[in-house]
Design an enzyme around this catalytic site. Sequence first.
Site: not given
Ligand code: FE
Length: 130
Positions: A47, A50, A96, A99, A119
């Site tokens: 991510c 984060c 995610c 976060c 995707c």
């Molecule tokens: Fe994240």
Amino acid sequence: MKKIVKPAKDWKKALSQEEFTVLREKHTEPAFSGKLLHNKEKGIYYCRACGNPLFKSESKFDSGSGWLSFSDIVMQESIELNTDFSHGMTRIEALCAKCGSHLGHVFEDGPKPNGKRYCINSLALDFKKQ
Ligand code: FE
């Protein structure tokens, strides 16, 4: 997993304008614009907001859609799913789990055995070679 909660102004400082609009405002980058779209290196995708590990290069495939496509996630706990009714469609949004940032959507037309296609916006990801 310990969740990261930050006000929008802090995310704005930490991210570029285009990263912020995708990750925090759920925008979609233009098809075929992603820097990581054709990345074939072995490693892990994280991510970008984060650093939570999300996808392995082994599960990346070329769907021809113009966005990064993965058939699986690193761990079940790394991503949360949410039903998204925006733009007159019903889609499953991938976020995610750490976060809450928007990553992309999940479709059921992926390769066997699990048939998933995650995707994902390139702007939502960081890649580290292994
Ligand atoms: Fe994240």
